[in-house]
Design an enzyme around this catalytic site. Structure first.
Site, PDB file in Angstrom:
ATOM      1  N   GLU A  86      14.139  20.507  -1.705  1.00 32.80           N
ATOM      2  CA  GLU A  86      13.662  21.240  -2.875  1.00 32.80           C
ATOM      3  C   GLU A  86      12.359  20.704  -3.480  1.00 32.80           C
ATOM      4  OE1 GLU A  86      14.696  24.161  -3.604  1.00 32.80           O
ATOM      5  OE2 GLU A  86      16.689  24.285  -2.700  1.00 32.80           O
TER       6      GLU A  86
ATOM      7  N   HIS B  40      20.713  28.680  -1.173  1.00 33.27           N
ATOM      8  CA  HIS B  40      20.590  27.270  -1.612  1.00 33.27           C
ATOM      9  C   HIS B  40      21.624  26.911  -2.679  1.00 33.27           C
ATOM     10  CE1 HIS B  40      17.310  28.230  -4.910  1.00 33.27           C
ATOM     11  NE2 HIS B  40      18.465  28.799  -5.175  1.00 33.27           N
TER      12      HIS B  40
ATOM     13  N   ASP C  12      15.638  17.819  -7.526  1.00 28.86           N
ATOM     14  CA  ASP C  12      15.813  18.284  -8.912  1.00 28.86           C
ATOM     15  C   ASP C  12      16.911  17.514  -9.643  1.00 28.86           C
ATOM     16  OD1 ASP C  12      17.436  21.478  -8.110  1.00 28.86           O
ATOM     17  OD2 ASP C  12      18.363  19.543  -8.520  1.00 28.86           O
TER      18      ASP C  12
ATOM     19  N   ASP D  93      25.729  23.739  -5.991  1.00 28.05           N
ATOM     20  CA  ASP D  93      25.432  24.468  -4.734  1.00 28.05           C
ATOM     21  C   ASP D  93      26.723  24.825  -4.003  1.00 28.05           C
ATOM     22  OD1 ASP D  93      22.327  22.658  -3.879  1.00 28.05           O
ATOM     23  OD2 ASP D  93      22.904  23.907  -5.587  1.00 28.05           O
TER      24      ASP D  93
ATOM     25  N   HIS E 177      17.684  23.768  -0.174  1.00 27.22           N
ATOM     26  CA  HIS E 177      18.959  23.053   0.021  1.00 27.22           C
ATOM     27  C   HIS E 177      19.921  23.811   0.933  1.00 27.22           C
ATOM     28  CE1 HIS E 177      21.206  19.589  -2.160  1.00 27.22           C
ATOM     29  NE2 HIS E 177      21.280  19.501  -0.846  1.00 27.22           N
TER      30      HIS E 177
ATOM     31  N   HIS F  45      22.597  20.652  -9.571  1.00 26.80           N
ATOM     32  CA  HIS F  45      23.458  21.805  -9.278  1.00 26.80           C
ATOM     33  C   HIS F  45      24.532  21.444  -8.259  1.00 26.80           C
ATOM     34  CE1 HIS F  45      19.227  23.080 -10.077  1.00 26.80           C
ATOM     35  NE2 HIS F  45      19.800  23.906 -10.927  1.00 26.80           N
TER      36      HIS F  45
ATOM     37  N   ASP G 187      18.875  16.333  -3.619  1.00 30.02           N
ATOM     38  CA  ASP G 187      18.011  17.396  -4.145  1.00 30.02           C
ATOM     39  C   ASP G 187      17.098  16.743  -5.171  1.00 30.02           C
ATOM     40  OD1 ASP G 187      18.668  20.792  -5.170  1.00 30.02           O
ATOM     41  OD2 ASP G 187      16.950  19.545  -5.675  1.00 30.02           O
TER      42      ASP G 187
ATOM     43  N   ASP H 181      22.279  15.992  -7.214  1.00 28.62           N
ATOM     44  CA  ASP H 181      21.707  17.307  -7.508  1.00 28.62           C
ATOM     45  C   ASP H 181      21.986  17.650  -8.977  1.00 28.62           C
ATOM     46  OD1 ASP H 181      21.724  20.220  -5.314  1.00 28.62           O
ATOM     47  OD2 ASP H 181      20.930  20.091  -7.359  1.00 28.62           O
TER      48      ASP H 181
HETATM   49  N1  SDC Z   1      23.744  28.072  -9.423  1.00 29.20           N
HETATM   50  C1  SDC Z   1      22.513  28.845  -9.149  1.00 29.20           C
HETATM   51  C2  SDC Z   1      21.316  27.919  -8.956  1.00 29.20           C
HETATM   52  S1  SDC Z   1      21.555  26.940  -7.563  1.00 29.20           S
HETATM   53  C3  SDC Z   1      20.129  25.949  -7.432  1.00 29.20           C
HETATM   54  C4  SDC Z   1      19.961  25.609  -5.989  1.00 29.20           C
HETATM   55  S2  SDC Z   1      19.304  24.037  -5.735  1.00 29.20           S
HETATM   56  N2  SDC Z   1      19.333  23.754  -4.229  1.00 29.20           N
HETATM   57  O1  SDC Z   1      20.168  23.056  -6.327  1.00 29.20           O
HETATM   58  O2  SDC Z   1      17.987  23.982  -6.251  1.00 29.20           O
HETATM   59  C5  SDC Z   1      22.737  29.735  -7.933  1.00 29.20           C
HETATM   60  O3  SDC Z   1      23.797  29.655  -7.335  1.00 29.20           O
HETATM   61  O4  SDC Z   1      21.834  30.485  -7.601  1.00 29.20           O
HETATM   62 MN    MN Z   2      15.713  26.464  -3.036  1.00 32.46          MN
HETATM   63 MN    MN Z   3      19.384  21.544  -7.480  1.00 28.81          MN
HETATM   64 MN    MN Z   4      20.549  21.708  -4.478  1.00 32.22          MN
END
Ligand code: SDC
Ligand code: MN
Ligand code: MN
Ligand code: MN
Length: 322
Positions: free
Chosen positions: A278, A142, A235, A129, A101, A127, A233, A125
């Site tokens: 992703e 990401h 996910d 991000d 991402h 998340h 994303d 998503d």
């Molecule tokens: N909040 C966590 C996980 S972020 C997950 C990235 S994604 N692109 O949504 O899979 C971080 O900042 O590493």
């Molecule tokens: Mn990734």
């Molecule tokens: Mn995600």
């Molecule tokens: Mn993402």
């Protein structure tokens, strides 16, 4: 719908944590081999596949503070931004296949530069991000992509090698998140402090996806209709359905919810660029898991470009005469 658009592809660009184990760079080719181009052409889209973008490896890419692989990610993002800018100015609707991402940095930057005016960003998503380089818990870009793009966060972003070309290009009021269910405390503070519109899985459950999409469109177009950048994303979809991804989180969107989002975005007529990210074949424990994930990714894109579950027929079709 005749849509000219490109397919670029993007490998893994964040730090490959042991959990990540690479593999996200194989996503684009698996999506292609699932027949995306043919399926889009069959529903009336014009498709130009620009192939996989290649990025030079960067030696000695030491972390910058917490941020992993800053030089590789920064320079790859700049290459992608140019490709998206070119595709947009050529009149296409670019589709970026990930891949990580972090590609959204380049895709949204290039899209905004070509659009000239404001963009609406719909971020689907689990998340947000939106960690800054100073709040990221992992250093993986990401999980930070949006923080480099949002104007109201600019003062919180330190200088990073190969990131100086990035100019924030999205206003907080023009962003809508759908599907959030794994938000870091620092990200939650940012979302609240900037007043960013969020439909987490709580809202999806409480309102239902139809109301979420109605409110999303009303909110985004309350002042002016702007081109939509959809950053999807995989996910966001429940990991029981789309397990081949790097950061799965239980309690995700159903297939129907995930597709309904794309049908409604398509119906606005304002979709202007799409990221589908992703998909990580190496994260599927069986081939069936990989195929399920890839197939949903294809269906998401088909929904973005006109596929309706109620059926479609080509413009100008007439029944055969006896
Ligand atoms: N909040 C966590 C996980 S972020 C997950 C990235 S994604 N692109 O949504 O899979 C971080 O900042 O590493
Ligand atoms: Mn990734
Ligand atoms: Mn995600
Ligand atoms: Mn993402």
């Amino acid at each position: 719908i005749i849509v000219n658009f490109i397919i670029t592809a993007w490998g893994s660009s964040g730090r490959l944590s042991p959990k990540d184990r690479g593999g996200v760079e194989d996503g684009p080719d698996r999506i292609r081999s699932a027949g995306l181009v043919g399926r889009l052409q069959a529903q009336g889209c014009g498709v130009k596949d620009y192939g996989n973008l290649r990025f030079d490896d960067v030696a000695d890419d030491a972390p910058a503070g917490r941020v992993m692989r800053p030089r590789a990610v920064g320079s790859a993002s700049r290459t992608l931004a140019h490709a998206v800018f070119t595709a947009k100015t050529d009149g296409h609707t670019p589709v970026m296949l990930g891949g990580d991402h972090s590609l959204a940095i380049g895709s949204i930057h290039g899209h905004a530069a070509a659009a000239g005016g404001a963009l609406s960003v719909v971020w689907v998503d689990a998340h947000a991000d939106i960690n800054t380089p100073l709040t990221t818990p992992t250093g993986n870009v990401h999980g930070q992509a949006m923080s480099y793009l949002v104007r109201e966060l600019h003062s919180k972003i330190p200088a990073l090698p190969h990131f100086s070309w990035i100019k924030p290009c999205v206003s907080a009021k023009d962003i809508v998140y759908i599907g959030l269910r794994d938000v870091d405390p620092e990200e939650h503070y940012i979302l609240k402090h900037l007043g960013i519109k969020v439909f987490s899985m709580t809202e999806v459950d409480g309102l239902g996806i139809a109301r979420v999409m109605e409110e999303t469109c009303d909110y985004l177009f309350s002042d002016a209709k702007k081109p939509i950048h959809l950053s999807y994303d995989i996910d966001a979809i429940d990991p029981l359905l789309a397990p081949a991804t790097g950061t799965p989180v239980v309690g995700g969107l159903t297939y129907r919810e995930g597709i309904y989002i794309t049908e409604q975005i398509c119906q606005t007529g304002l979709l202007s660029a799409v990221d589908l990210v992703e998909v990580n074949p190496k994260q599927g424990t069986t081939e069936a898991q990989v195929l399920s994930t890839v197939q949903i990714a294809v269906d998401v894109l088909l929904g973005c470009f006109g596929r309706r579950r109620g059926g479609n027929h080509p413009a100008g079709y007439r029944l055969p005469e006896p």
